[in-house]
Design a protein around this motif. Sequence first.
Motif, PDB file in Angstrom:
ATOM      1  N   TYR A   1      -0.376   8.175  -2.034  1.00 49.17           N
ATOM      2  CA  TYR A   1      -0.971   8.616  -0.367  1.00 49.17           C
ATOM      3  C   TYR A   1      -0.660  10.226   0.661  1.00 49.17           C
ATOM      4  O   TYR A   1      -1.477   9.996   1.120  1.00 49.17           O
ATOM      5  CB  TYR A   1       0.138   7.776   0.887  1.00 49.17           C
ATOM      6  N   LEU A   2       0.164  10.804  -0.489  1.00 53.96           N
ATOM      7  CA  LEU A   2       0.038  11.748   0.102  1.00 53.96           C
ATOM      8  C   LEU A   2      -1.087  12.737  -0.689  1.00 53.96           C
ATOM      9  O   LEU A   2      -2.043  13.822   0.190  1.00 53.96           O
ATOM     10  CB  LEU A   2       1.545  12.347  -0.558  1.00 53.96           C
TER      11      LEU A   2
ATOM     12  N   HIS B   1       3.196   5.017  -5.523  1.00 55.83           N
ATOM     13  CA  HIS B   1       2.367   4.824  -4.103  1.00 55.83           C
ATOM     14  C   HIS B   1       2.556   5.750  -2.858  1.00 55.83           C
ATOM     15  O   HIS B   1       1.792   6.382  -2.613  1.00 55.83           O
ATOM     16  CB  HIS B   1       2.494   3.530  -2.824  1.00 55.83           C
ATOM     17  N   ILE B   2       3.580   6.318  -2.662  1.00 56.58           N
ATOM     18  CA  ILE B   2       3.321   6.509  -1.539  1.00 56.58           C
ATOM     19  C   ILE B   2       2.961   8.395  -2.000  1.00 56.58           C
ATOM     20  O   ILE B   2       2.364   9.169  -1.044  1.00 56.58           O
ATOM     21  CB  ILE B   2       5.679   7.341  -1.486  1.00 56.58           C
TER      22      ILE B   2
ATOM     23  N   SER C   1      11.887  -0.553  -6.947  1.00 58.01           N
ATOM     24  CA  SER C   1      11.231   0.244  -5.444  1.00 58.01           C
ATOM     25  C   SER C   1      10.754   1.726  -5.687  1.00 58.01           C
ATOM     26  O   SER C   1      10.198   3.125  -6.062  1.00 58.01           O
ATOM     27  CB  SER C   1      12.866   1.043  -4.914  1.00 58.01           C
TER      28      SER C   1
ATOM     29  N   HIS D   1       6.875  -5.360  -7.170  1.00 59.57           N
ATOM     30  CA  HIS D   1       6.676  -4.037  -6.755  1.00 59.57           C
ATOM     31  C   HIS D   1       8.748  -3.816  -6.572  1.00 59.57           C
ATOM     32  O   HIS D   1       9.427  -3.943  -5.782  1.00 59.57           O
ATOM     33  CB  HIS D   1       5.954  -3.515  -5.967  1.00 59.57           C
TER      34      HIS D   1
ATOM     35  N   ILE E   1       6.644   2.117  -5.670  1.00 62.58           N
ATOM     36  CA  ILE E   1       6.373   2.806  -4.183  1.00 62.58           C
ATOM     37  C   ILE E   1       6.514   4.249  -3.787  1.00 62.58           C
ATOM     38  O   ILE E   1       5.945   4.568  -3.094  1.00 62.58           O
ATOM     39  CB  ILE E   1       7.173   1.154  -2.997  1.00 62.58           C
ATOM     40  N   LYS E   2       7.540   4.177  -4.733  1.00 63.21           N
ATOM     41  CA  LYS E   2       7.835   5.757  -4.392  1.00 63.21           C
ATOM     42  C   LYS E   2       6.395   6.475  -5.589  1.00 63.21           C
ATOM     43  O   LYS E   2       5.896   7.528  -4.861  1.00 63.21           O
ATOM     44  CB  LYS E   2       9.076   6.532  -5.025  1.00 63.21           C
TER      45      LYS E   2
ATOM     46  N   PHE F   1      -5.195   3.840   0.595  1.00 66.34           N
ATOM     47  CA  PHE F   1      -4.621   2.916   2.066  1.00 66.34           C
ATOM     48  C   PHE F   1      -4.381   1.292   2.162  1.00 66.34           C
ATOM     49  O   PHE F   1      -3.679   0.654   2.359  1.00 66.34           O
ATOM     50  CB  PHE F   1      -4.651   3.288   3.120  1.00 66.34           C
ATOM     51  N   MET F   2      -5.929   1.207   2.613  1.00 70.75           N
ATOM     52  CA  MET F   2      -5.931  -1.068   1.934  1.00 70.75           C
ATOM     53  C   MET F   2      -5.556  -1.378   0.684  1.00 70.75           C
ATOM     54  O   MET F   2      -5.920  -2.719   0.153  1.00 70.75           O
ATOM     55  CB  MET F   2      -7.571  -0.519   2.520  1.00 70.75           C
ATOM     56  N   HIS F   3      -5.071  -0.548  -0.430  1.00 71.41           N
ATOM     57  CA  HIS F   3      -4.776  -1.494  -1.409  1.00 71.41           C
ATOM     58  C   HIS F   3      -6.026  -2.044  -2.311  1.00 71.41           C
ATOM     59  O   HIS F   3      -5.939  -3.136  -3.259  1.00 71.41           O
ATOM     60  CB  HIS F   3      -3.968  -1.925  -1.752  1.00 71.41           C
TER      61      HIS F   3
END
Lengths: 102, 198, 574
Positions: free
Chosen positions: A17-18, A13-14, A7, A5, A10-11, A63-65
């Motif tokens: 998550y929200l 992903h975040i 960055s 991944h 990942i962003k 969350f647990m992918h």
Amino acid sequence: MSNSHDSSDIKNHIKVYLYVFGALAILTVLTVAASYLKLSDGEAILLALIIASVKGSLVAGYFMHLISERAMIVWILMLTSGFFFVLMLIPMLSYIDQARLG
Amino acid sequence: MNIPYTVEERPDTGLYNAKLGVWLFLASEVMLFGGLFSAYIFLRFGAPAGAFHEWGQELNVPLATFNTMILITSSVTMVMSWASLKLNDFKKFKLYMGVTLLCALVFLFIKYLEYTAKFDHHIYPSTNTFYAIYFTLTGLHGLHIIGGMAVLFYLWLPGNKMWNSDPEQFTNRIEIVGLYWHFVDLVWIFLFPILYLL
Amino acid sequence: MSNDHNHHEESFFRKYIWSTDHKIIGIQYGFTALFFLLVGFSLMMVMRWQLAYPETRIPFVGSIFGDDGILLPEIYNSLGAMHGTIMIFLGIVPLAVGAFGNYLVPLQIGAPDMAFPKLNAASYWSYLVGGLVMMSSFFTEEGAARSGWTSYPPLADIEVGQTIWLIGMIFLITSSLLGSMNIITTIVQLRAPGLTWMRLPFFVWAQLVTSFLLVLAFPPLEAAAVLQLMDRVVGTSFFLPSGLVVSGELMEVSGGGSPLLWQHLFWFLAHPEVYVLILPAMGIVSEVIANNSRKPLWGYNSLVFATIFLGFMSFIVWAHHMFLTGMGTAMSAFFQTTTMIISIPSVIILSALFISLWGASIRFNTPMLFALAFLPMFGIGGLTGLPLGLAAADIYLHDTYYVIGHFHYVVAPGTIFGLFAGIYYWYPKITGRKMNESLGKLHFWPSLLFMNGIFMPMFIQGLAGVSRRLWDGGLEYAHASGVFHWNEFMSISAWLLGLAQIPFILNVFYSIFRGEKVDNNPWESTTLEWSAPSPPLPHVNFETLPTVYRDPYEYSLPGRNRDFTPQSEPKKNK
């Protein structure tokens, strides 16, 4: 170790998550609200379990992918859930059987 | 000699060892709570019609709803702390991990309030089969929270030195404990409706 | 895990006691489990005195089992419960999975250690604590558990001694769970390069399926143990129905529970547990037979798939232990069908092993003798199980000695013979010396004879209707009078079986120092463990980690200059 991944990945992903957090909050309120509806026992159980399953899938999937997890893990979990349902059959089977006998 | 694939992924399975290990552990946890869920259904069928619902009316739904939110929040901050490490932001990791631990503490405190309220009303595990399974399920779940907190705390403060020596393995550890933490949250997602709402 | 570079500097304590080396842990498991097997067997030898000569003084032991030297009925019950518990949970499972799995799985797949060495040590110590907790219950005021190894409520909920049993079980279950997760991860992740799934030795397959059974079947029993503990300690009624009458008096319980719930959760574990007991032994026997028949195993693929299928099916046959509980015909029909189906893979495995012998020039050494004896003994155990899988026959036979005979044939001359074969076979790998052959044969022949002497008459007694678990062996019942005399025969066989183990114990210790020194591959075997030094190097096993080029059992293939080709030998370029 998903160091593949970068960055920006990942962003993204975040953000997901929200969204999931929001969905879980709304579903929690929904399930409480649903318990005040005048539903029959069976309907109430069905509805509550459906909502819980959706919430559970969101947690496990994001969350647990699990949604992007390796085949080996998915196979193990499928095996586990199979036996989990066998376990859930225990009470059903014995009471259905006893009901048949009267 | 080092054990292969403690940090890097094995090419053909795409996994590092601990990830497979923790999923196997969670599989066994599924079966552990499965046994208890099975007992719940068994007892619910066996009780007089509607009795489980009626006995459950004593429980405090608003408090438990709040607790559900707390646990969901802790799950989000958990995954955010892992994502922060991925982004090389150690400060944010510590912040999110701290919030996760705080949420866990709040959860346990509310659970404590609920338990004492029950005892004050002379409701004990031996009162009826509903409270027997209620206390067993929430008690076991609470033990899982406490166990998880111990590990989280270790990684939050004393164990975080590994971030300097082996950041990749440290990130893996956070991912592993995160999987466990989300699982505990997931169990609660099912416990909440079956104990408090149905 | 990465701090093992300096293994030559390890202290004695770190090296042999608090070790994380899978080989040391395997040996720790092995000796502890063998000790517990001996303890469990001794309990039974005491019980057999009471059965052979009811209400007479037991020789040698003074009055520890009763004030006047006669075995008290309640102590008889304790010994029975603890015999089962010790043999299964403290003896065979730790020996088959803990010892053999730990020692051999990493070696056979060419790995330097288990995937989680510290977890591995934790699993052993948890086992030891569980074992000590179990044993300590003998010395408490209440005494040990008395409700059978199955711990059926309501009896187990109200009888003394059970609480410690439950605590012990929770440690033992934890130990098994940790161990089996470790074995699965090791097999999946640490296989040597080139060791594909269908090149795994059959023993590794057996361990893999066994570990999956443990991971998925043990937790429901842990849940049940927690529930029973709640019943006993905080007064819940998970397993106690309302209106329970004990000794003519109404029990004060909160009620509403069901004893059947325990039986379901218990047998959900305990049927897969049967395959946990038998599969590792089948794995060992397959290795020994392939090696000593100097032939590839017949039907390797069918063996593997039969084993996997067996694992699946073992989860949906549990209620054939419960035909007597009054469950309805629909349930009975379902479970007797699945039970008949599960006999198919067992027969496939047994047949494949028999056919492997066909046309072989067999080497009759001690490990092979035990492996060969395993086949008919397990066969008898399996075939006598068929009537028990059918509800109509089971209702007559279930609470008789027939059942005892059946499952002991599976586990005692079955599994334990398999484990003995494994000990004789891999001893040179562990010590660099062979065990003594003459002592080995002195161990084997009497053991085979007396095992049958104990268990064969049980079928006779059982078919005559003699109930199991009777303190006086059926002395009071008219229908037992015709077969009661067999008790003495069986008891004498049991004590002689005990004597027959002395050559084995001597052999194990004698051969460490005086056994014939051998090279790394004394049996001329193909699998990877034999390419390691004997004993394998601490923490790394192999001088260089092996690469695998071929199938596991390349014996006596035409056109080769030797009759075996190790898995790690590269294929020649044509």
